[in-house]
Design a protein around this motif. Structure first.
Motif, mmCIF file in Angstrom:
data_model
loop_
_atom_site.group_PDB
_atom_site.id
_atom_site.type_symbol
_atom_site.label_atom_id
_atom_site.label_comp_id
_atom_site.label_asym_id
_atom_site.label_seq_id
_atom_site.Cartn_x
_atom_site.Cartn_y
_atom_site.Cartn_z
ATOM 1 N N LEU A 64 4.671 9.629 -0.653
ATOM 2 C CA LEU A 64 3.404 9.086 0.384
ATOM 3 C C LEU A 64 3.583 10.512 1.473
ATOM 4 C CD1 LEU A 64 3.442 4.950 0.944
ATOM 5 C CD2 LEU A 64 1.483 6.475 -0.835
ATOM 6 N N PRO A 65 1.699 10.226 2.334
ATOM 7 C CA PRO A 65 2.280 11.936 3.226
ATOM 8 C C PRO A 65 2.593 10.746 4.461
ATOM 9 C CG PRO A 65 -0.287 11.014 2.316
ATOM 10 C CD PRO A 65 1.018 10.177 1.858
ATOM 11 N N GLY A 66 3.235 11.573 5.547
ATOM 12 C CA GLY A 66 3.828 11.392 6.369
ATOM 13 C C GLY A 66 5.284 10.467 6.296
ATOM 14 N N ILE A 67 5.958 9.941 5.548
ATOM 15 C CA ILE A 67 6.739 9.171 5.185
ATOM 16 C C ILE A 67 7.974 9.923 4.729
ATOM 17 C CG2 ILE A 67 7.777 7.102 3.758
ATOM 18 C CD1 ILE A 67 4.949 5.584 3.975
ATOM 19 N N GLY A 68 8.828 10.005 5.798
ATOM 20 C CA GLY A 68 10.514 11.001 5.185
ATOM 21 C C GLY A 68 11.293 9.683 5.177
ATOM 22 N N PRO A 69 13.027 10.689 5.120
ATOM 23 C CA PRO A 69 13.533 9.381 4.582
ATOM 24 C C PRO A 69 14.105 8.276 5.258
ATOM 25 C CG PRO A 69 14.582 11.478 4.234
ATOM 26 C CD PRO A 69 13.102 11.712 5.250
ATOM 27 N N TYR A 70 14.087 8.006 6.120
ATOM 28 C CA TYR A 70 14.548 7.643 7.253
ATOM 29 C C TYR A 70 13.496 5.695 6.462
ATOM 30 C CZ TYR A 70 14.513 3.601 10.995
ATOM 31 O OH TYR A 70 14.439 2.554 11.501
ATOM 32 N N THR A 71 11.657 6.371 6.958
ATOM 33 C CA THR A 71 10.635 5.521 7.076
ATOM 34 C C THR A 71 10.791 4.224 5.305
ATOM 35 O OG1 THR A 71 9.857 6.664 8.788
ATOM 36 C CG2 THR A 71 8.379 4.713 7.300
ATOM 37 N N ALA A 72 11.091 5.612 4.426
ATOM 38 C CA ALA A 72 11.106 4.923 3.471
ATOM 39 C C ALA A 72 12.516 4.261 3.445
ATOM 40 C CB ALA A 72 11.445 5.941 2.742
ATOM 41 N N ALA A 73 13.449 4.384 3.729
ATOM 42 C CA ALA A 73 14.412 3.443 3.537
ATOM 43 C C ALA A 73 14.301 2.290 4.015
ATOM 44 C CB ALA A 73 16.000 3.846 3.989
ATOM 45 N N ALA A 74 14.030 2.521 5.329
ATOM 46 C CA ALA A 74 13.329 1.141 6.552
ATOM 47 C C ALA A 74 12.131 0.470 6.060
ATOM 48 C CB ALA A 74 13.164 1.538 7.560
ATOM 49 N N VAL A 75 11.584 0.834 4.566
ATOM 50 C CA VAL A 75 10.199 -0.049 4.500
ATOM 51 C C VAL A 75 11.385 -0.901 3.406
ATOM 52 C CG1 VAL A 75 8.402 -0.105 3.549
ATOM 53 C CG2 VAL A 75 8.710 0.985 5.586
ATOM 54 N N ALA A 76 11.421 -0.100 2.258
ATOM 55 C CA ALA A 76 12.036 -0.801 1.173
ATOM 56 C C ALA A 76 13.103 -1.451 1.247
ATOM 57 C CB ALA A 76 12.352 0.676 0.211
ATOM 58 N N ALA A 77 13.899 -1.060 2.177
ATOM 59 C CA ALA A 77 14.556 -2.197 2.173
ATOM 60 C C ALA A 77 14.467 -3.752 3.694
ATOM 61 C CB ALA A 77 15.655 -1.929 3.799
#
Length: 341
Positions: free
Chosen positions: A112-125
């Motif tokens: 998705l636009p604008g989602i980096g490694p940290y944000t992706a991991a935080a939302v997934a978790a």
């Protein structure tokens, strides 16, 4: 240690407007988790709470945000800083609305636009319970102290991420991620950590060695350069102000602002319209990579707006912080005479 930390979190979790309490039957809302994580980048919880409340009141779902006008969202973001986040927020919301919801994996979120490694991991978790490793500044500090990692940041980041990954449990991964962040925010704080009441005090190597307050070490940063500029706060007799919409790319992208010079060592003084303007002082602002000093010029002028600029009524709250500083200074000047109208 993960078990002990989760038990501590069950009893001591911070109450935050985007968070579902531990052991709750309520499922986290991916939209609220994602929105909070984007807002919290480079910003404190205290600074974000009011913005989060405003956004979720105006746009309670990702579909509502996706349908919002760009200028409305940018105006509500004003003052929160790092304005590229607001532009990416809209791009991401529209991509999510188009696909019918948030993906529930790191790989899907990263697309998705604008989602980096940290944000992706935080939302997934946090939103989906995926056992992903979530590492922010709080987690880095906890891991550095727990394992007495003395190599300075940022070079030590891969080691700290590896330590965090080794402790991330398969079950309750979202609660665990928030538990480590809460630990860093409330007990394992940057200064004067409260080691005596820490649920992880027994295995903490830095506490045992008496160096907890010294960690994590950080490589000294280079001094920030200073840039100079001019801005022109110009008001028409009917109360409208001369404003520009800054380009989408670059600092303060997409935000309303005062016309002015480039920012550099020797900025050109070139008022956008002819008329009597008074220099009313200077404002200072610090960006990530430099300090800025702006000379503020104010006055009342009538006439057509030059290309790229426009006369419009102003809500000062819609301005980014540095432009609001310039307005606040100019508003005290007789040259603008805001108080007299």
């Amino acid at each position: 240690m993960s078990t002990a930390l989760l038990a501590w979190y069950d009893a001591n979790a911070r109450v935050l407007p985007w968070r579902v309490p531990p052991r709750s039957d309520e499922r986290p809302d991916p939209y609220r988790i994602w929105l909070s994580e984007v807002m919290l980048q480079q910003t404190t919880v205290a600074a974000v709470k009011d913005y989060f409340a405003t956004f979720t009141r105006l746009w309670p779902t990702v579909e509502a945000l996706a349908a919002a006008k760009d200028e409305d969202v940018m105006a509500r973001w004003a003052g929160l800083g790092y304005y590229a986040r607001a532009r990416n927020l809209l791009k991401c919301a529209r991509a999510v609305a188009e696909r019918g919801g948030f993906p529930d994996t790191v790989e899907g979120l990263r697309a998705l636009p604008g989602i980096g490694p940290y944000t992706a991991a935080a939302v997934a978790a946090i939103a989906f319970g995926r056992p992903e490793t979530v590492v922010d500044g709080n987690v880095e500090r906890v891991m550095a102290r727990l394992h007495a990692v003395q190599e300075p940041l940022p070079a030590s980041k891969p080691v700290l991420v590896a330590h965090a990954a080794a402790l991330t449990p398969e079950a309750r991964a979202g609660d665990y991620a928030q538990a480590v962040m809460d630990l860093g925010a409330t007990i394992c704080t940057p200064k004067s950590p409260a080691c005596g009441i820490c649920p992880c005090r027994a295995p903490c190597k830095a506490r045992a060695e008496g160096i907890a307050a010294e960690l994590p070490r950080k490589t000294p940063k280079k001094p920030k350069p200073v840039r100079l500029g001019h801005v022109f706060v110009i008001r028409r007799e009917d109360g409208a102000f001369l404003l520009e919409r800054r380009p989408d790319r670059g600092l303060l992208g997409g935000m309303l602002g005062w016309p002015g010079s480039d920012w550099g060592e020797a900025p050109e003084f070139a008022p956008p319209v002819a008329g009597a303007l008074e220099e009313v002082g200077e404002v200072r602002h610090t960006f990530t990579h430099f300090h800025l000093i702006l000379r503020v010029h104010a006055g009342r002028v009538d006439g057509a707006a030059p290309d790229g600029l426009g006369w419009q009524r102003l809500s000062p709250a819609a301005l980014p912080t540095v432009m609001r500083k310039a307005y606040d200074l100019a508003a005290t000047s007789p040259a603008l005479n805001v108080a007299g109208d």
